[in-house]
Write a protein that holds these residues in place. Structure first.
Motif, PDB file in Angstrom:
ATOM      1  N   LYS A   1      12.021  -8.630  -5.491  1.00  0.00           N
ATOM      2  CA  LYS A   1      11.838  -9.332  -6.760  1.00  0.00           C
ATOM      3  C   LYS A   1      10.603  -8.807  -7.496  1.00  0.00           C
ATOM      4  O   LYS A   1      10.628  -8.549  -8.701  1.00  0.00           O
ATOM      5  N   VAL A   2       9.524  -8.605  -6.757  1.00  0.00           N
ATOM      6  CA  VAL A   2       8.274  -8.172  -7.378  1.00  0.00           C
ATOM      7  C   VAL A   2       8.332  -6.710  -7.839  1.00  0.00           C
ATOM      8  O   VAL A   2       7.939  -6.392  -8.952  1.00  0.00           O
ATOM      9  N   TYR A   3       8.804  -5.830  -6.977  1.00  0.00           N
ATOM     10  CA  TYR A   3       8.740  -4.392  -7.273  1.00  0.00           C
ATOM     11  C   TYR A   3      10.042  -3.831  -7.843  1.00  0.00           C
ATOM     12  O   TYR A   3      10.064  -2.685  -8.294  1.00  0.00           O
ATOM     13  N   GLY A   4      11.120  -4.595  -7.763  1.00  0.00           N
ATOM     14  CA  GLY A   4      12.427  -4.036  -8.101  1.00  0.00           C
ATOM     15  C   GLY A   4      12.986  -3.318  -6.891  1.00  0.00           C
ATOM     16  O   GLY A   4      12.241  -3.041  -5.928  1.00  0.00           O
ATOM     17  N   PRO A   5      14.287  -3.012  -6.913  1.00  0.00           N
ATOM     18  CA  PRO A   5      14.944  -2.502  -5.704  1.00  0.00           C
ATOM     19  C   PRO A   5      14.590  -1.050  -5.368  1.00  0.00           C
ATOM     20  O   PRO A   5      14.781  -0.618  -4.229  1.00  0.00           O
ATOM     21  N   ASP A   6      14.063  -0.295  -6.317  1.00  0.00           N
ATOM     22  CA  ASP A   6      13.909   1.147  -6.080  1.00  0.00           C
ATOM     23  C   ASP A   6      12.803   1.519  -5.107  1.00  0.00           C
ATOM     24  O   ASP A   6      12.763   2.631  -4.584  1.00  0.00           O
ATOM     25  N   LYS A   7      11.903   0.592  -4.883  1.00  0.00           N
ATOM     26  CA  LYS A   7      10.843   0.891  -3.911  1.00  0.00           C
ATOM     27  C   LYS A   7      11.408   0.911  -2.487  1.00  0.00           C
ATOM     28  O   LYS A   7      10.811   1.466  -1.579  1.00  0.00           O
ATOM     29  N   PHE A   8      12.576   0.289  -2.322  1.00  0.00           N
ATOM     30  CA  PHE A   8      13.173   0.169  -0.990  1.00  0.00           C
ATOM     31  C   PHE A   8      14.346   1.120  -0.858  1.00  0.00           C
ATOM     32  O   PHE A   8      15.182   1.219  -1.752  1.00  0.00           O
ATOM     33  N   THR A   9      14.396   1.813   0.246  1.00  0.00           N
ATOM     34  CA  THR A   9      15.448   2.805   0.392  1.00  0.00           C
ATOM     35  C   THR A   9      15.894   2.899   1.846  1.00  0.00           C
ATOM     36  O   THR A   9      15.327   2.252   2.713  1.00  0.00           O
ATOM     37  N   ASN A  10      16.937   3.670   2.038  1.00  0.00           N
ATOM     38  CA  ASN A  10      17.443   3.864   3.399  1.00  0.00           C
ATOM     39  C   ASN A  10      17.362   5.329   3.797  1.00  0.00           C
ATOM     40  O   ASN A  10      17.678   6.201   3.003  1.00  0.00           O
ATOM     41  N   VAL A  11      16.902   5.551   5.024  1.00  0.00           N
ATOM     42  CA  VAL A  11      17.061   6.875   5.618  1.00  0.00           C
ATOM     43  C   VAL A  11      17.644   6.645   7.013  1.00  0.00           C
ATOM     44  O   VAL A  11      16.930   6.239   7.937  1.00  0.00           O
ATOM     45  N   THR A  12      18.928   6.875   7.132  1.00  0.00           N
ATOM     46  CA  THR A  12      19.572   6.646   8.429  1.00  0.00           C
ATOM     47  C   THR A  12      19.004   7.614   9.464  1.00  0.00           C
ATOM     48  O   THR A  12      18.864   8.812   9.206  1.00  0.00           O
ATOM     49  N   ASN A  13      18.669   7.070  10.622  1.00  0.00           N
ATOM     50  CA  ASN A  13      18.086   7.858  11.715  1.00  0.00           C
ATOM     51  C   ASN A  13      18.970   9.037  12.115  1.00  0.00           C
ATOM     52  O   ASN A  13      20.156   9.083  11.794  1.00  0.00           O
ATOM     53  N   GLY A  14      18.365   9.942  12.839  1.00  0.00           N
ATOM     54  CA  GLY A  14      19.108  11.067  13.392  1.00  0.00           C
ATOM     55  C   GLY A  14      18.446  11.497  14.701  1.00  0.00           C
ATOM     56  O   GLY A  14      17.400  10.976  15.089  1.00  0.00           O
TER      57      GLY A  14
ATOM     58  N   GLY B   1       0.784  -1.233   0.000  1.00  0.00           N
ATOM     59  CA  GLY B   1       0.000   0.000   0.000  1.00  0.00           C
ATOM     60  C   GLY B   1       0.817   1.284   0.000  1.00  0.00           C
ATOM     61  O   GLY B   1       0.250   2.366   0.096  1.00  0.00           O
ATOM     62  N   SER B   2       2.140   1.173  -0.078  1.00  0.00           N
ATOM     63  CA  SER B   2       2.992   2.376  -0.023  1.00  0.00           C
ATOM     64  C   SER B   2       3.799   2.527  -1.304  1.00  0.00           C
ATOM     65  O   SER B   2       4.014   1.554  -2.016  1.00  0.00           O
ATOM     66  N   HIS B   3       4.283   3.756  -1.553  1.00  0.00           N
ATOM     67  CA  HIS B   3       5.160   3.910  -2.710  1.00  0.00           C
ATOM     68  C   HIS B   3       6.630   3.793  -2.343  1.00  0.00           C
ATOM     69  O   HIS B   3       7.464   3.573  -3.199  1.00  0.00           O
ATOM     70  N   LYS B   4       6.949   3.939  -1.057  1.00  0.00           N
ATOM     71  CA  LYS B   4       8.338   3.745  -0.622  1.00  0.00           C
ATOM     72  C   LYS B   4       8.357   3.032   0.720  1.00  0.00           C
ATOM     73  O   LYS B   4       7.498   3.266   1.576  1.00  0.00           O
ATOM     74  N   VAL B   5       9.388   2.210   0.866  1.00  0.00           N
ATOM     75  CA  VAL B   5       9.613   1.500   2.116  1.00  0.00           C
ATOM     76  C   VAL B   5      11.042   1.812   2.531  1.00  0.00           C
ATOM     77  O   VAL B   5      11.953   1.683   1.710  1.00  0.00           O
ATOM     78  N   ASN B   6      11.231   2.238   3.770  1.00  0.00           N
ATOM     79  CA  ASN B   6      12.605   2.512   4.173  1.00  0.00           C
ATOM     80  C   ASN B   6      12.998   1.836   5.473  1.00  0.00           C
ATOM     81  O   ASN B   6      12.178   1.637   6.365  1.00  0.00           O
ATOM     82  N   GLY B   7      14.274   1.465   5.546  1.00  0.00           N
ATOM     83  CA  GLY B   7      14.886   1.039   6.794  1.00  0.00           C
ATOM     84  C   GLY B   7      15.563   2.252   7.426  1.00  0.00           C
ATOM     85  O   GLY B   7      15.561   3.338   6.846  1.00  0.00           O
ATOM     86  N   VAL B   8      16.136   2.075   8.621  1.00  0.00           N
ATOM     87  CA  VAL B   8      16.568   3.218   9.419  1.00  0.00           C
ATOM     88  C   VAL B   8      18.076   3.337   9.608  1.00  0.00           C
ATOM     89  O   VAL B   8      18.549   4.200  10.352  1.00  0.00           O
ATOM     90  N   ALA B   9      18.846   2.456   8.976  1.00  0.00           N
ATOM     91  CA  ALA B   9      20.304   2.589   8.906  1.00  0.00           C
ATOM     92  C   ALA B   9      20.734   1.731   7.710  1.00  0.00           C
ATOM     93  O   ALA B   9      19.986   0.858   7.279  1.00  0.00           O
ATOM     94  N   GLU B  10      21.926   1.971   7.185  1.00  0.00           N
ATOM     95  CA  GLU B  10      22.322   1.279   5.951  1.00  0.00           C
ATOM     96  C   GLU B  10      22.257  -0.237   6.066  1.00  0.00           C
ATOM     97  O   GLU B  10      21.656  -0.912   5.224  1.00  0.00           O
ATOM     98  N   LEU B  11      22.892  -0.777   7.104  1.00  0.00           N
ATOM     99  CA  LEU B  11      22.899  -2.237   7.241  1.00  0.00           C
ATOM    100  C   LEU B  11      21.472  -2.770   7.317  1.00  0.00           C
ATOM    101  O   LEU B  11      21.111  -3.746   6.657  1.00  0.00           O
TER     102      LEU B  11
END
Ligand code: HBZ
Length: 841
Positions: free
Chosen positions: A470-483, A445-455
């Motif tokens: 595999k289904v969406y390709g890698p670009d839907k997933f991204t990183n935003v390191t916390n602050g 249901g989202s256009h982007k999914v992010n984790g909170v640190a690179e690893l």
């Protein structure tokens, strides 16, 4: 809008609209007015709590003037807004923060002194707003601070719990939970009885074709609970922007049906209904990184999502735009999967209530939402049983099934030969009972999914969400390191350090652009500067030592190395590794001659953190820490060489005292388990070193500050799986030094040896899932290195300054700008004009 004052009458209004105080006299006048009138107290009857209340009310008035203007400005600008949906906002205290953000702390300090009070005592009267468990909730609070500071039009939406996270007491070494009723006096909220939403539960779904041949779906009957808004102003630092945090409180609906019940003599059952409704927002669930599938929790989630979505949609509809423009006006960020039902609710509003077609609605929904994942731990991934949802939210279950059907059909089209894949990515887990996998629903249901640190962001792509890549390709997933916000975690918690930094780099601009800290590096060899730097650390340690003295009743030597681990107690965070290391150290001291002991670096080992009330192993760890403290702290062989302190009731305001006082802090999770960690950033920003594993944001901290400025140890994330496998199928032996520690415990050195049996057998007999034994050697050796390094104070201070100078990346301002650019697509509002007006008046 028909409720606004007619044009020709606005002059009078403007003439009398309050401007807010700026001078000491004006502040005093406001505070005294509130004490004498709002609180009905006098100068013969004004204790510190009353002085706090008067001060808070004076500042609240100031904030609300700016709040009103900000809301007008934002409505007028008609730009896209961001809504941050979080079940937790761990705000801590508001007064100190408000004073600093509006730049009037010194005014208040002098004013309060005139009135007979010390500002620190007044600040300390405030009850923490503790509507969160740990990192996830505090992150939401740092984000609000940054969004306001950067002038983004952004609202937080949450629940107004009557009880925040419990207060922790330690009795006989055991954690005891005390309810945290915090609303007796809360000047920071504005009840909006005119802003409410009726939220429906239970009932049934009626599908029929109307006279025009259109399919109508309506959700009928069941019960209605009313959500009432409480608004909390969120001031930015050094800017006129004051954003809004809207918290929903639940009340029985005051609809006719319920009045009828009261009137028809069913008084008691009507009262019971009322209490049941109020229960929804009564208490924060005290689990972190664990989901237990309780119906009341699901009710909380839907209640809050529905109220927030209806509020957002109502605001959008006022703009009279087309639905297709919705996601140009609205971005919604999901703080973990807790608000995933918001996706379903928006689809329901658009299709069932607004009459849009399914596909048109779904396009709007998916371009609106973003989802942040905070964990890979399997026990923390939310799943709700289908029968539970069927009963509570029958229409939502249908929509979930429809979303799933459409999604699976699209997957099948693209991967026609991969039947297993369909089962793996299905929102519905085919178990008994069937379960809804909330993370999958959130991804779809989202256009982007992010984790909170690179690893962490890499790990979600290669493990738990692999099939979705595999289904969406890698670009839907991204990183935003916390602050973290440097306003609270440097300027507020460590005012002397903030002042010293400002004196060196010429201004307080670094609080708005933390990369300016790099201007400190040229001063690493400045003797006078280093001396002051070290003095400030020492003063902060003295302050913590005083806190220990008043709360625990014994003294610790502030010259000792302060080694601190404060965070929620969890096996994956490995407080057990730390306390086993402490026991190892204790045994070493006991076996030494007095001469050998003289060479040692004295150490104070500080622990703090809450265990979830039902997490028995975590409670056992707390118990062990306290029992070790009881023995070690009174052992005359040890003296100042080692003290073990468990600080009770760790929370945000205590963190503000603890964080600036560390020489070393511990961030020692099993590699691959801590998504990011944020206290690691706070400690380094305050000039502390850290001992840590290659996990979460520790990795990026190392990259920024340099390997020579951090004490890393332990196995790598990529090796964890093999090691675990080896524990079960290889010739697994527990580390012999750790065995000695266990023997020491089993002998009864720390009292009732039986109490700690499970902690030991988890490692010796049950596979040591968190790799305590595998990392024990490396941990102890690294602690020895730390002792050596600490002996060279000059080199230590160099490391400290260099690290702080390189921490600019970890401000939550950078983090929020990344979200704004790459996920939300929003721009800050221009407030230059407002600033100018203010400067002139
Ligand atoms: O979120 C934490 C992560 O453990 C930490 O590594 C990260 O830095 C931080 C911010 O991204 N996660 C939590 O704090 N999680 C919870 O508190 C939690 C609360 C209720 C739940 C599940 C998790 O149902």
């Amino acid at each position: 809008v028909e409720s606004s004052i007619p044009e020709h009458m606005r002059e009078a209004w403007k003439k009398f609209s309050p401007k807010g105080f700026t001078t000491k006299d004006e502040f005093e006048s406001e505070a005294v007015k509130h004490i004498e009138t709002t609180l009905a107290r006098s100068l013969f009857n004004c204790d510190e709590l009353a002085a706090y209340s008067g001060t808070a009310l004076a500042f609240r008035d100031r904030l609300i003037i700016d709040w009103n203007k900000t809301q007008q400005r934002q409505s007028f600008a008609d730009q896209k807004r961001l809504y941050y949906l979080s079940l937790e906002f761990l705000m801590g205290r508001a007064l100190d923060n408000a004073m600093l953000n509006v730049g009037l702390k010194n005014v208040a300090k002098d004013g309060l002194a005139d009135l007979g009070f010390r500002i620190e005592d007044i600040i300390a009267q405030e009850h923490d707003a503790a509507l969160g468990n740990g990192g996830l909730g505090r992150l939401a609070a740092c984000f609000l601070d940054s969004m306001a500071t950067l002038n983004y039009a952004a609202w937080g939406y949450g629940l107004r719990y009557r009880y925040g996270i419990f207060k922790q007491e330690i009795q006989d070494g055991y954690q005891v939970e005390i309810p945290d009723y915090w609303l007796d006096f809360n000047p920071w909220e504005f009840p909006r009885h005119d802003v409410s939403v009726d939220v429906q539960f239970y009932g049934w779904v009626n599908k029929y074709t109307n006279d025009e041949g259109k399919q109508i779906v309506s959700w009928q009957d069941g019960e209605i609970v009313t959500a009432t808004a409480y608004d909390v102003p969120v001031p930015g630092y050094g800017t006129p922007t004051v954003n809004n945090l809207r918290l929903w409180s639940s009340k029985a609906s005051s609809g006719e049906f319920d009045f009828a019940k009261f009137n028809s003599g069913e008084y008691e059952s009507a009262v019971a209904d009322e209490q049941r409704a109020e229960t929804i927002s009564a208490v924060l669930y005290p689990n972190d990184n664990l989901e237990r599938g309780k119906e009341l929790r699901l009710k909380q989630q839907y209640f809050w999502c529905a109220a927030s979505l209806h509020d957002i949609v109502r605001r959008f509809k006022k703009s009279k735009r087309k639905w297709s423009e919705f996601s140009d006006q609205v971005a919604i960020q999901l703080n973990d999967t807790h608000p995933t039902l918001a996706i379903v609710e928006l689809q329901r509003i658009l299709v069932d209530m607004e009459g849009l077609g399914w596909d048109e609605a779904w396009t709007i929904v998916t371009s609106t939402f973003g989802y942040t994942n905070h964990t890979v731990l399997p026990e923390a991934l939310e799943k709700w049983s289908v029968p539970l949802i069927q009963n509570l939210l029958p229409r939502h279950l249908q929509i979930i099934y429809e979303i799933n059907l459409q999604f699976l059909q699209s997957v099948e089209k693209r991967f026609p030969k991969d039947r297993d894949l369909l089962g793996r990515v299905s929102i519905i887990e085919e178990s008994q009972p069937k379960m809804v996998r909330m993370a999958y629903l959130a991804i779809i249901g989202s256009h982007k999914v992010n984790g909170v640190a690179e690893l962490h962001s890499d790990l979600i792509k290669t493990t738990i969400f692999k099939d979705f890549v595999k289904v969406y390709g890698p670009d839907k997933f991204t990183n935003v390191t916390n602050g973290i916000t440097p306003r609270r975690w440097l300027h507020q918690a460590n005012p002397r350090l903030s002042e010293l930094i400002a004196s060196k780099i010429g201004s307080y601009e670094f609080l708005k652009d933390l990369t300016l800290l790099n201007k400190l590096e040229p001063f690493v060899d400045d003797k006078e500067f280093k001396k002051e730097w070290a003095e400030i650390k020492y003063a902060n340690k003295v302050r913590l030592a005083q806190h220990i003295q008043t709360t625990k009743g014994y003294s610790v030597n502030p010259k000792a190395l302060f080694d601190i681990q404060v965070k929620r107690i969890h096996e994956y965070k490995r407080q057990q590794l730390n306390i086993f290391g402490v026991i190892h150290r204790y045994m070493a001291i006991k076996s030494m001659s007095p001469e050998e002991r003289k060479k040692l670096v004295p150490r104070v080992s500080v622990f703090g953190g809450k265990a979830a009330p039902g997490y028995w192993m975590a409670k056992t760890i707390i118990h062990l820490i306290n029992k070790v403290g009881e023995v070690v702290n009174k052992d005359p062989d040890v003296g100042d060489l080692l003290k073990v302190v468990f600080l009770e009731d760790y929370n945000v305001s205590k963190a503000e005292i603890i964080v600036p006082a560390s020489d070393i802090s511990e961030h020692i999770s099993t590699a691959g388990t801590e998504a990011s960690g944020t206290s690691n950033m706070k400690f380094v920003l305050n000039g502390g070193m850290i001992i840590g594993t290659l996990d979460g944001a520790n990795i990026e901290i190392t990259r920024e500050i340099g390997e020579q400025n951090i004490f890393l140890f332990g196995n790598l994330s990529e090796d964890v799986e093999d090691l675990r496998h080896h524990h079960f199928y290889g010739d697994y032996k527990v580390n012999p030094e750790l065995v000695k520690v266990f023997d020491c415990i089993k002998k009864g050195t720390f009292g009732d040896e039986g109490a700690f049996g499970a902690l030991i057998s988890g490692i010796v007999e049950h596979g040591d899932y968190y790799l305590v034994s595998d990392d024990f050697n490396s941990y102890c050796q690294t602690q020895d290195l730390i002792d050596e390094a600490y002996k060279d104070q000059d080199a230590w201070v160099t490391k400290s300054i260099t690290s702080v100078a390189r921490m600019g990346f970890f401000t939550s301002d950078r983090c929020i700008n990344e979200y704004a650019d790459t996920i939300w697509n929003i721009e800050p509002l221009d407030v230059a004009e407002e600033k100018e007006v203010r400067a002139r008046t």
